[in-house]
Design an enzyme around this catalytic site. Structure first.
Site, PDB file in Angstrom:
ATOM      1  N   GLY A  49       0.774  -1.245   0.000  1.00  0.00           N
ATOM      2  CA  GLY A  49       0.000   0.000   0.000  1.00  0.00           C
ATOM      3  C   GLY A  49       0.799   1.285   0.000  1.00  0.00           C
ATOM      4  O   GLY A  49       0.360   2.295  -0.556  1.00  0.00           O
ATOM      5  N   GLU A 103       3.593   4.241   6.131  1.00  0.00           N
ATOM      6  CA  GLU A 103       2.422   3.395   5.896  1.00  0.00           C
ATOM      7  C   GLU A 103       1.330   4.205   5.183  1.00  0.00           C
ATOM      8  O   GLU A 103       1.220   5.428   5.371  1.00  0.00           O
ATOM      9  CB  GLU A 103       1.950   2.851   7.256  1.00  0.00           C
ATOM     10  CG  GLU A 103       0.681   2.041   7.270  1.00  0.00           C
ATOM     11  CD  GLU A 103       0.734   0.740   6.482  1.00  0.00           C
ATOM     12  OE1 GLU A 103       1.175   0.774   5.318  1.00  0.00           O
ATOM     13  OE2 GLU A 103       0.275  -0.298   7.002  1.00  0.00           O
ATOM     14  N   ASP A 104       0.534   3.520   4.383  1.00  0.00           N
ATOM     15  CA  ASP A 104      -0.528   4.206   3.653  1.00  0.00           C
ATOM     16  C   ASP A 104      -1.664   4.673   4.553  1.00  0.00           C
ATOM     17  O   ASP A 104      -2.121   5.807   4.467  1.00  0.00           O
ATOM     18  CB  ASP A 104      -1.085   3.306   2.518  1.00  0.00           C
ATOM     19  CG  ASP A 104      -1.487   1.907   2.998  1.00  0.00           C
ATOM     20  OD1 ASP A 104      -1.316   1.599   4.199  1.00  0.00           O
ATOM     21  OD2 ASP A 104      -1.971   1.119   2.168  1.00  0.00           O
ATOM     22  N   ASP A 107      -6.000   1.864  10.205  1.00  0.00           N
ATOM     23  CA  ASP A 107      -7.409   1.528  10.259  1.00  0.00           C
ATOM     24  C   ASP A 107      -7.665   0.942  11.662  1.00  0.00           C
ATOM     25  O   ASP A 107      -7.835   1.700  12.621  1.00  0.00           O
ATOM     26  CB  ASP A 107      -7.630   0.521   9.126  1.00  0.00           C
ATOM     27  CG  ASP A 107      -9.054   0.094   8.935  1.00  0.00           C
ATOM     28  OD1 ASP A 107      -9.892   0.951   8.664  1.00  0.00           O
ATOM     29  OD2 ASP A 107      -9.320  -1.113   9.049  1.00  0.00           O
ATOM     30  N   LYS A 135      -7.865   6.639   9.913  1.00  0.00           N
ATOM     31  CA  LYS A 135      -9.307   6.492  10.186  1.00  0.00           C
ATOM     32  C   LYS A 135      -9.468   6.270  11.684  1.00  0.00           C
ATOM     33  O   LYS A 135      -9.553   5.118  12.134  1.00  0.00           O
ATOM     34  CB  LYS A 135      -9.851   5.257   9.477  1.00  0.00           C
ATOM     35  CG  LYS A 135      -9.926   5.297   7.977  1.00  0.00           C
ATOM     36  CD  LYS A 135     -10.555   3.965   7.532  1.00  0.00           C
ATOM     37  CE  LYS A 135     -10.530   3.759   6.062  1.00  0.00           C
ATOM     38  NZ  LYS A 135     -10.872   2.372   5.682  1.00  0.00           N
ATOM     39  N   PHE A 156     -14.213   2.813   3.109  1.00  0.00           N
ATOM     40  CA  PHE A 156     -13.124   2.206   2.336  1.00  0.00           C
ATOM     41  C   PHE A 156     -12.642   3.153   1.225  1.00  0.00           C
ATOM     42  O   PHE A 156     -13.446   3.771   0.527  1.00  0.00           O
ATOM     43  CB  PHE A 156     -13.606   0.892   1.727  1.00  0.00           C
ATOM     44  CG  PHE A 156     -12.490  -0.002   1.289  1.00  0.00           C
ATOM     45  CD1 PHE A 156     -11.764  -0.734   2.220  1.00  0.00           C
ATOM     46  CD2 PHE A 156     -12.159  -0.103  -0.051  1.00  0.00           C
ATOM     47  CE1 PHE A 156     -10.724  -1.558   1.818  1.00  0.00           C
ATOM     48  CE2 PHE A 156     -11.120  -0.929  -0.464  1.00  0.00           C
ATOM     49  CZ  PHE A 156     -10.398  -1.649   0.468  1.00  0.00           C
ATOM     50  N   ASP A 163      -5.545  -0.549  -2.506  1.00  0.00           N
ATOM     51  CA  ASP A 163      -6.265  -1.381  -3.474  1.00  0.00           C
ATOM     52  C   ASP A 163      -7.579  -1.919  -2.925  1.00  0.00           C
ATOM     53  O   ASP A 163      -7.807  -1.953  -1.720  1.00  0.00           O
ATOM     54  CB  ASP A 163      -5.413  -2.580  -3.886  1.00  0.00           C
ATOM     55  CG  ASP A 163      -5.383  -3.654  -2.798  1.00  0.00           C
ATOM     56  OD1 ASP A 163      -5.118  -3.303  -1.636  1.00  0.00           O
ATOM     57  OD2 ASP A 163      -5.652  -4.832  -3.106  1.00  0.00           O
ATOM     58  N   ARG A 169      -4.390   0.473  -7.195  1.00  0.00           N
ATOM     59  CA  ARG A 169      -3.152   1.014  -6.608  1.00  0.00           C
ATOM     60  C   ARG A 169      -2.508   2.077  -7.484  1.00  0.00           C
ATOM     61  O   ARG A 169      -1.819   2.959  -7.005  1.00  0.00           O
ATOM     62  CB  ARG A 169      -2.122  -0.098  -6.404  1.00  0.00           C
ATOM     63  CG  ARG A 169      -2.492  -1.113  -5.363  1.00  0.00           C
ATOM     64  CD  ARG A 169      -1.257  -1.905  -4.946  1.00  0.00           C
ATOM     65  NE  ARG A 169      -1.593  -3.158  -4.303  1.00  0.00           N
ATOM     66  CZ  ARG A 169      -1.908  -3.293  -3.010  1.00  0.00           C
ATOM     67  NH1 ARG A 169      -1.944  -2.241  -2.245  1.00  0.00           N
ATOM     68  NH2 ARG A 169      -2.193  -4.470  -2.503  1.00  0.00           N
TER      69      ARG A 169
HETATM   70  P1  IMP Z   1      -4.896  -1.916  10.166  1.00  0.00           P
HETATM   71  O1  IMP Z   1      -3.934  -2.975  10.603  1.00  0.00           O
HETATM   72  O2  IMP Z   1      -6.323  -2.374  10.348  1.00  0.00           O
HETATM   73  O3  IMP Z   1      -4.638  -0.549  10.755  1.00  0.00           O
HETATM   74  O4  IMP Z   1      -4.823  -1.829   8.613  1.00  0.00           O
HETATM   75  C1  IMP Z   1      -3.778  -1.414   7.904  1.00  0.00           C
HETATM   76  C2  IMP Z   1      -3.829  -1.988   6.501  1.00  0.00           C
HETATM   77  O5  IMP Z   1      -5.164  -2.322   6.068  1.00  0.00           O
HETATM   78  C3  IMP Z   1      -3.342  -0.948   5.539  1.00  0.00           C
HETATM   79  O6  IMP Z   1      -1.968  -1.071   5.353  1.00  0.00           O
HETATM   80  C4  IMP Z   1      -4.092  -1.268   4.271  1.00  0.00           C
HETATM   81  O7  IMP Z   1      -3.382  -2.210   3.517  1.00  0.00           O
HETATM   82  C5  IMP Z   1      -5.379  -1.913   4.730  1.00  0.00           C
HETATM   83  N1  IMP Z   1      -6.499  -0.947   4.687  1.00  0.00           N
HETATM   84  C6  IMP Z   1      -7.137  -0.401   5.735  1.00  0.00           C
HETATM   85  N2  IMP Z   1      -8.114   0.434   5.337  1.00  0.00           N
HETATM   86  C7  IMP Z   1      -8.085   0.401   3.982  1.00  0.00           C
HETATM   87  C8  IMP Z   1      -8.860   1.090   2.978  1.00  0.00           C
HETATM   88  O8  IMP Z   1      -9.770   1.900   3.239  1.00  0.00           O
HETATM   89  N3  IMP Z   1      -8.514   0.806   1.691  1.00  0.00           N
HETATM   90  C9  IMP Z   1      -7.526  -0.055   1.353  1.00  0.00           C
HETATM   91  N4  IMP Z   1      -6.795  -0.710   2.250  1.00  0.00           N
HETATM   92  C10 IMP Z   1      -7.061  -0.481   3.567  1.00  0.00           C
END
Ligand code: IMP
Length: 180
Positions: A49, A103-104, A107, A135, A156, A163, A169
């Site tokens: 990402g 990091e992108d 979440d 978020k 999302f 992606d 992407r």
């Molecule tokens: P976390 O571990 O739940 O904080 O998620 C992090 C990863 O989930 C990110 O690096 C993304 O790859 C993926 N992710 C979370 N939200 C989104 C979204 O809205 N679109 C695409 N990928 C997401």
């Protein structure tokens, strides 16, 4: 970017333009320029990402930097699996280093919590996280990035590295799903 895009039959509308992303990325790099001293940090990009954000961010740094990548997995479609897998490259050493984690998006927070623990366990001297999107409403485990580009609602998003099941992407701007 005024047109919506369709991926796997789902519609996404324009959300953050490529121009705004680049402006904000340069501001974040300037903030980092102020906290990185004479040391040479390791800018660790999280695949897949963060590919575009990492490459734009490191080019805006004023300090010298080493670059590395690692891959994590936790998402399937539009849902987090709840489990974070970290693929640690054989040739990656972080002992004694200042690691700038790039990091992108944050979440649930699980990926960055797991990565920070892993980096400290492997001897990193300092970890600074920089995320393009945050978020806060989606958090499952407490986590606050050190630097964040945009706080966004819990919906999302795709584009600029992010992606939906492998697609989106390569889009230069960020788009948000029309209906969850
Ligand atoms: P976390 O571990 O739940 O904080 O998620 C992090 C990863 O989930 C990110 O690096 C993304 O790859 C993926 N992710 C979370 N939200 C989104 C979204 O809205 N679109 C695409 N990928 C997401």
């Amino acid at each position: 970017m005024s047109q919506p895009v369709e991926l796997h039959g789902r519609l996404f509308h324009p959300f953050i333009s490529d121009k705004r992303i680049l402006e904000r990325t340069k501001e974040l790099a300037a903030e980092l320029n102020a906290v990185v001293g004479l040391e040479t940090p390791l800018a660790l990009g999280i695949l897949n990402g963060a590919i575009l954000f990492h490459s734009d961010l490191i080019r805006a740094f004023d300090f010298s930097v080493e670059v590395a990548y690692l891959r994590t997995r936790s998402y399937s479609g539009m849902k987090s699996s709840g489990k974070v897998e970290i693929e640690w490259p054989d040739d990656l050493s972080v002992t004694g280093r200042h690691v700038v984690l790039v990091e992108d998006i944050v979440d649930s927070g699980r990926t960055l919590v797991a990565l920070t623990e892993e980096l400290l366990k492997r001897g990193a001297a300092r970890v600074t996280s920089v995320v393009l999107l945050d978020k806060p409403e989606a958090r499952v485990v407490p986590y606050k990035p050190d630097f964040s580009g945009f706080e966004i609602p819990n919906a999302f998003v795709i584009g600029y590295g992010l992606d939906f099941d492998g697609l989106g992407r390569n889009l230069s701007s960020i788009y948000q799903v029309v209906e969850q």
